[in-house]
Enzyme design. Sequence first.
Site, PDB file in Angstrom:
ATOM      1  N   LYS A  13       0.833  -1.213   0.000  1.00 19.85           N
ATOM      2  CA  LYS A  13       0.000   0.000   0.000  1.00 19.85           C
ATOM      3  C   LYS A  13       0.864   1.257   0.000  1.00 19.85           C
ATOM      4  O   LYS A  13       0.620   2.179  -0.758  1.00 19.85           O
ATOM      5  CB  LYS A  13      -0.922   0.037   1.229  1.00 19.85           C
ATOM      6  CG  LYS A  13      -1.861  -1.142   1.370  1.00 19.85           C
ATOM      7  CD  LYS A  13      -2.807  -0.956   2.547  1.00 19.85           C
ATOM      8  CE  LYS A  13      -2.090  -0.901   3.895  1.00 19.85           C
ATOM      9  NZ  LYS A  13      -1.520  -2.191   4.329  1.00 19.85           N
ATOM     10  N   ARG A 128      12.093  -5.583   5.076  1.00 18.82           N
ATOM     11  CA  ARG A 128      11.750  -4.205   4.749  1.00 18.82           C
ATOM     12  C   ARG A 128      12.595  -3.179   5.509  1.00 18.82           C
ATOM     13  O   ARG A 128      12.867  -3.336   6.683  1.00 18.82           O
ATOM     14  CB  ARG A 128      10.263  -3.967   5.047  1.00 18.82           C
ATOM     15  CG  ARG A 128       9.794  -2.599   4.655  1.00 18.82           C
ATOM     16  CD  ARG A 128       8.316  -2.550   4.547  1.00 18.82           C
ATOM     17  NE  ARG A 128       7.665  -2.508   5.852  1.00 18.82           N
ATOM     18  CZ  ARG A 128       6.365  -2.272   5.993  1.00 18.82           C
ATOM     19  NH1 ARG A 128       5.599  -2.111   4.927  1.00 18.82           N
ATOM     20  NH2 ARG A 128       5.826  -2.247   7.193  1.00 18.82           N
ATOM     21  N   ARG A 161      11.820  -1.141  10.616  1.00 21.04           N
ATOM     22  CA  ARG A 161      10.819  -0.599  11.521  1.00 21.04           C
ATOM     23  C   ARG A 161      10.686  -1.485  12.741  1.00 21.04           C
ATOM     24  O   ARG A 161      10.743  -2.700  12.635  1.00 21.04           O
ATOM     25  CB  ARG A 161       9.463  -0.523  10.809  1.00 21.04           C
ATOM     26  CG  ARG A 161       9.236   0.826  10.146  1.00 21.04           C
ATOM     27  CD  ARG A 161       8.091   0.772   9.195  1.00 21.04           C
ATOM     28  NE  ARG A 161       6.874   0.207   9.781  1.00 21.04           N
ATOM     29  CZ  ARG A 161       5.732   0.135   9.145  1.00 21.04           C
ATOM     30  NH1 ARG A 161       5.648   0.580   7.905  1.00 21.04           N
ATOM     31  NH2 ARG A 161       4.670  -0.387   9.718  1.00 21.04           N
ATOM     32  N   ARG A 172       0.079  -8.220  13.656  1.00 22.39           N
ATOM     33  CA  ARG A 172      -0.538  -7.293  12.706  1.00 22.39           C
ATOM     34  C   ARG A 172      -1.416  -8.035  11.705  1.00 22.39           C
ATOM     35  O   ARG A 172      -2.460  -7.535  11.294  1.00 22.39           O
ATOM     36  CB  ARG A 172       0.536  -6.468  11.993  1.00 22.39           C
ATOM     37  CG  ARG A 172       1.044  -5.333  12.887  1.00 22.39           C
ATOM     38  CD  ARG A 172       2.417  -4.857  12.489  1.00 22.39           C
ATOM     39  NE  ARG A 172       2.457  -4.324  11.147  1.00 22.39           N
ATOM     40  CZ  ARG A 172       3.572  -4.292  10.403  1.00 22.39           C
ATOM     41  NH1 ARG A 172       4.694  -4.769  10.863  1.00 22.39           N
ATOM     42  NH2 ARG A 172       3.517  -3.772   9.202  1.00 22.39           N
TER      43      ARG A 172
HETATM   44  P1  ADP Z   1       1.263  -1.734   7.727  1.00 24.52           P
HETATM   45  O1  ADP Z   1       0.121  -1.452   6.783  1.00 24.52           O
HETATM   46  O2  ADP Z   1       2.456  -2.253   7.030  1.00 24.52           O
HETATM   47  O3  ADP Z   1       0.861  -2.538   8.926  1.00 24.52           O
HETATM   48  P2  ADP Z   1       1.217   1.041   8.641  1.00 24.52           P
HETATM   49  O4  ADP Z   1       2.399   1.916   8.484  1.00 24.52           O
HETATM   50  O5  ADP Z   1       0.028   1.308   7.820  1.00 24.52           O
HETATM   51  O6  ADP Z   1       1.801  -0.405   8.350  1.00 24.52           O
HETATM   52  O7  ADP Z   1       0.761   0.998  10.158  1.00 24.52           O
HETATM   53  C1  ADP Z   1       1.665   0.769  11.208  1.00 24.52           C
HETATM   54  C2  ADP Z   1       0.914   0.736  12.537  1.00 24.52           C
HETATM   55  O8  ADP Z   1       0.300   2.018  12.789  1.00 24.52           O
HETATM   56  C3  ADP Z   1      -0.239  -0.247  12.605  1.00 24.52           C
HETATM   57  O9  ADP Z   1       0.187  -1.557  12.940  1.00 24.52           O
HETATM   58  C4  ADP Z   1      -1.114   0.390  13.706  1.00 24.52           C
HETATM   59  O10 ADP Z   1      -0.572   0.123  14.988  1.00 24.52           O
HETATM   60  C5  ADP Z   1      -0.951   1.879  13.454  1.00 24.52           C
HETATM   61  N1  ADP Z   1      -2.036   2.372  12.563  1.00 24.52           N
HETATM   62  C6  ADP Z   1      -1.894   2.808  11.284  1.00 24.52           C
HETATM   63  N2  ADP Z   1      -3.083   3.168  10.755  1.00 24.52           N
HETATM   64  C7  ADP Z   1      -4.011   2.963  11.716  1.00 24.52           C
HETATM   65  C8  ADP Z   1      -5.425   3.127  11.781  1.00 24.52           C
HETATM   66  N3  ADP Z   1      -6.137   3.566  10.731  1.00 24.52           N
HETATM   67  N4  ADP Z   1      -6.051   2.815  12.947  1.00 24.52           N
HETATM   68  C9  ADP Z   1      -5.367   2.374  13.999  1.00 24.52           C
HETATM   69  N5  ADP Z   1      -4.031   2.175  14.005  1.00 24.52           N
HETATM   70  C10 ADP Z   1      -3.350   2.461  12.885  1.00 24.52           C
END
Ligand code: ADP
Length: 214
Positions: A13, A128, A161, A172
């Site tokens: 994404k 990553r 990360r 996750r």
């Molecule tokens: P990925 O899609 O690879 O898991 P992201 O960078 O989108 O990574 O998200 C990293 C972390 O940030 C998530 O595991 C969560 O803890 C938090 N997070 C991101 N977006 C949201 C959201 N919309 N609601 C709640 N927590 C979020």
Amino acid sequence: MRVILIGPPGVGKGTQAALIGSRKGVQTLSSGEIFRREIEAQTDLGRLAQRYISHGELVPNGVTIEMMAKRLRESEVRKHGFILDGFPRTVKQADALNEILFDMEMPLQKVFWLQAPDELIVSRLSGRLGCTKCGAIYHSVNKPPTREGFCDVCNSPIVVRSDDQPETIRERLRVFRESTAPVIEYYKDLGLLVAVDATRDAEEVYKEIIRETD
Ligand code: ADP
Ligand code: ZN
């Protein structure tokens, strides 16, 4: 353009959001990226978010919705639209987003569901690397930077990360199935969902998304 990218962690994404954002001049709103900036700047929101992110859990809906609502209401978004990456991740967030976009008179065009099998996701996530400054994404095997340890774009250090550890990756994926899979159903019911095969390389995936929105 007014689209959402949805899918499991590591499916690409962020990569797509960056490609579309830079080539089409559309504002990318990546909730994970915004949280990471808040953490780095050591704000109150950052400190709160860190407690959840480090365990692979979702940050509570209230603060997440408030943060994204603020970003969506900015003028760039009103002018050129948005690409949402990582938001909404729960049905509550999807409902809130509906209201915000209704108020702004900016209806969603499409929701792209990026799909890939778990094995691929785990292997992508475990190598990553991310830039600490500009957010560019690399992979130790599939997409190494030209100079080891540093970003090709801005020369800042690139790091693994903290939530890309195997334990956290598993959590996750579990959270995705439990909280985010229903959001996919939600958009399917609204007739906005487009499934995309995200096992192909980034350029192929990009072309398909553009074809569907142009
Ligand atoms: P990925 O899609 O690879 O898991 P992201 O960078 O989108 O990574 O998200 C990293 C972390 O940030 C998530 O595991 C969560 O803890 C938090 N997070 C991101 N977006 C949201 C959201 N919309 N609601 C709640 N927590 C979020
Ligand atoms: Zn960089």
